[in-house]
Design a protein around this motif. Sequence first.
Motif, PDB file in Angstrom:
ATOM      1  N   GLU A 105       0.830  -1.200   0.000  1.00 48.57           N
ATOM      2  CA  GLU A 105       0.000   0.000   0.000  1.00 48.57           C
ATOM      3  C   GLU A 105       0.871   1.260   0.000  1.00 48.57           C
ATOM      4  OE1 GLU A 105      -3.176  -0.147  -0.310  1.00 48.57           O
ATOM      5  OE2 GLU A 105      -3.454  -2.289   0.119  1.00 48.57           O
ATOM      6  N   PRO A 106       0.311   2.371  -0.476  1.00 46.08           N
ATOM      7  CA  PRO A 106       1.018   3.647  -0.325  1.00 46.08           C
ATOM      8  C   PRO A 106       1.182   3.966   1.163  1.00 46.08           C
ATOM      9  CG  PRO A 106      -0.878   3.861  -1.788  1.00 46.08           C
ATOM     10  CD  PRO A 106      -0.975   2.513  -1.151  1.00 46.08           C
ATOM     11  N   ARG A 107       2.331   4.468   1.529  1.00 46.69           N
ATOM     12  CA  ARG A 107       2.564   4.858   2.925  1.00 46.69           C
ATOM     13  C   ARG A 107       1.481   5.836   3.367  1.00 46.69           C
ATOM     14  NH1 ARG A 107       5.901   1.768   6.015  1.00 46.69           N
ATOM     15  NH2 ARG A 107       7.562   0.975   4.688  1.00 46.69           N
ATOM     16  N   GLY A 108       0.974   5.634   4.538  1.00 44.47           N
ATOM     17  CA  GLY A 108      -0.036   6.545   5.051  1.00 44.47           C
ATOM     18  C   GLY A 108      -1.442   6.018   4.836  1.00 44.47           C
ATOM     19  N   ASN A 109      -1.599   5.032   3.944  1.00 45.69           N
ATOM     20  CA  ASN A 109      -2.943   4.488   3.754  1.00 45.69           C
ATOM     21  C   ASN A 109      -3.282   3.539   4.899  1.00 45.69           C
ATOM     22  OD1 ASN A 109      -5.398   3.577   2.605  1.00 45.69           O
ATOM     23  ND2 ASN A 109      -4.308   1.711   1.985  1.00 45.69           N
ATOM     24  N   THR A 110      -4.338   3.870   5.627  1.00 43.37           N
ATOM     25  CA  THR A 110      -4.801   2.940   6.649  1.00 43.37           C
ATOM     26  C   THR A 110      -6.306   2.709   6.518  1.00 43.37           C
ATOM     27  OG1 THR A 110      -5.104   4.777   8.205  1.00 43.37           O
ATOM     28  CG2 THR A 110      -3.034   3.558   8.340  1.00 43.37           C
TER      29      THR A 110
END
Lengths: 235, 202
Positions: A217-222
Motif C-alpha cells: 500500500e502507499p505509505r499513510g494508507n490505513t
Amino acid sequence: MNPDANDLQDRIAALALGIASDEDRAMLEELALADPSISREIEAARAAVDVMAHDVPVCEPPPELRARLLAEVRPVASVIPLSSARDRVAGDPNRRRWAWPAVAAVLAMLVVGLVGWNLTLRGDTAPGDPDVASVAVAATASAPGATGRVVIVKDGTLAVVTLDGLPAAGPGEGHELWVLRAGVPTSAGFLRPLPGGAFVGVATDLDGVDQVAVTIEPRGNTAAPTGAPLVAANI
Amino acid sequence: MVTRDGRMGLRRTGRPAENLADEDLIRLVGDGDEDAFALLYDRHSVAAYSLAVRMLGDRESAEDVVQDAFLAVYRSARTYTPGRASVRSWLLAMVRNRGIDRIRTARAITRRQQRLESEAAVAQSRDTQAVAMERAIGSDVRSRLDDLPGEQAAALKLAYYGGFSHSEIAQFLEVPVGTVKGRIRLGLHGLRARVGEPGGGE
C-alpha cells in the motif's frame, strides 16, 4: 577430489539417504552433470532408498489432520475478494479507524524483540505452548515465494507476523498488515523490515479477528486495502 | 473453486478428478486449486503419515510433520519438476526431511541439556539417544529390509529413519566408521537388487 569406486559408492549412498555432507553433495552434483553414469548411479540409489519410505507399518492419519490442513490453505481463496470487503468498508462511516499511538508503537517494538527472541530460542515449538498458537501463512499468486508464520497469544491480545520472500514495495509504498473481522479489513500498520530481508508486524486487539493478510500500500494508507493480498492466514 | 489466480480449478478440467495423474493435480495445486490439493492429500496422506510415525514414534509429532510437508507441497507446487521424481517421492522426501529436522532438533536440545545439567541428566540424555537409535532400528512389521543381513539393515534404518550420520551410527554400533559405510553401501546394493533399477521399484 577423485574418490575410488567404493568411496564414491559410499558417498552416493549417503547422498541418497540424505546424510551426505554439503561438500559431498556439491561434489556429486558436479560429477553427475559431467558423467551420466554417475547420474544414473545416484538415481538408482535414490530409487532403492525410496523403497524404505514405503516399507513402514501403515498408519491412518486422523481425519482432523485433513480438515486442519485444508483450513490452512483456504485463506488464499477466501481473502482474494478483499475488494468486496473494501466496498463494504467504504460504505461504513462508523468503522473505527486504526490508530497507532506512539505508546503502542514503542510497545510493539519491545514485543517484537521479546517474542522474536523467544521464538528464536525455542524454534518452531509454539504449538506445544498452551498460551501461544502458531499458524503458517498461505502465499498468493502475487507473492508465490512468500513464507511466514503468525504467532498468536491465545488471550487475543497480540499476534506477531513474521514473513520472508515478500516482493519489494515501490517508492513511497510499504507492506501493510490487515486484520479481518468477517471479511472487513482494518489496518494493523506497516510491517517493519528486519536484517536479511524478512519483515515483522504486530497486531493487537484481536477480538473478533478471524484472518490476517498483507498487501502493498502507499505509505499513510490505513483506510482500506487497495493492493492484492500477498499472504493470508486464518487465526 | 477460486484459485490464487482467480481462475476456476479442478471442476473445470472436464475430466473426472480421480482420472487425473498426480502430475496434473500438482499443476492445479500450483494454481491454488484446493480440490486438487485435497485429492493429492487423499492419495498420499497414509504413506506420508506412516513414514512420519515410523520415524518419530509418536502420532502428534507425525501430524505436525505431515502438515508441514503438505503445506510445503502447496506452496512450492510450481517448482515441482516432472521427471526428477514422482510426486509421491517428492512428497515423501519432504516428510522425511522434516522428520529428520525434528529428530536432530530434539538431539541438539538433548546435547545442550548435557552441557547444562547434572550427571544424572547426562545419563538420561544418553538413554534418550539410545531410545532414538532403537526406534530407528526397531519395527514390529517385517519389511523388505529384513531380507538383508541384519547389520546392513540396521545401518540403513539408522541412516534413513533416524538421520544418523556415519560416525553416530559407528558410535552406537561400536564399529569403525569404515565398517558402517561398507554396511550401508552393501545394504543399498542389496535393496537395489531387490527393487531393480530405476523405475522398477513400484
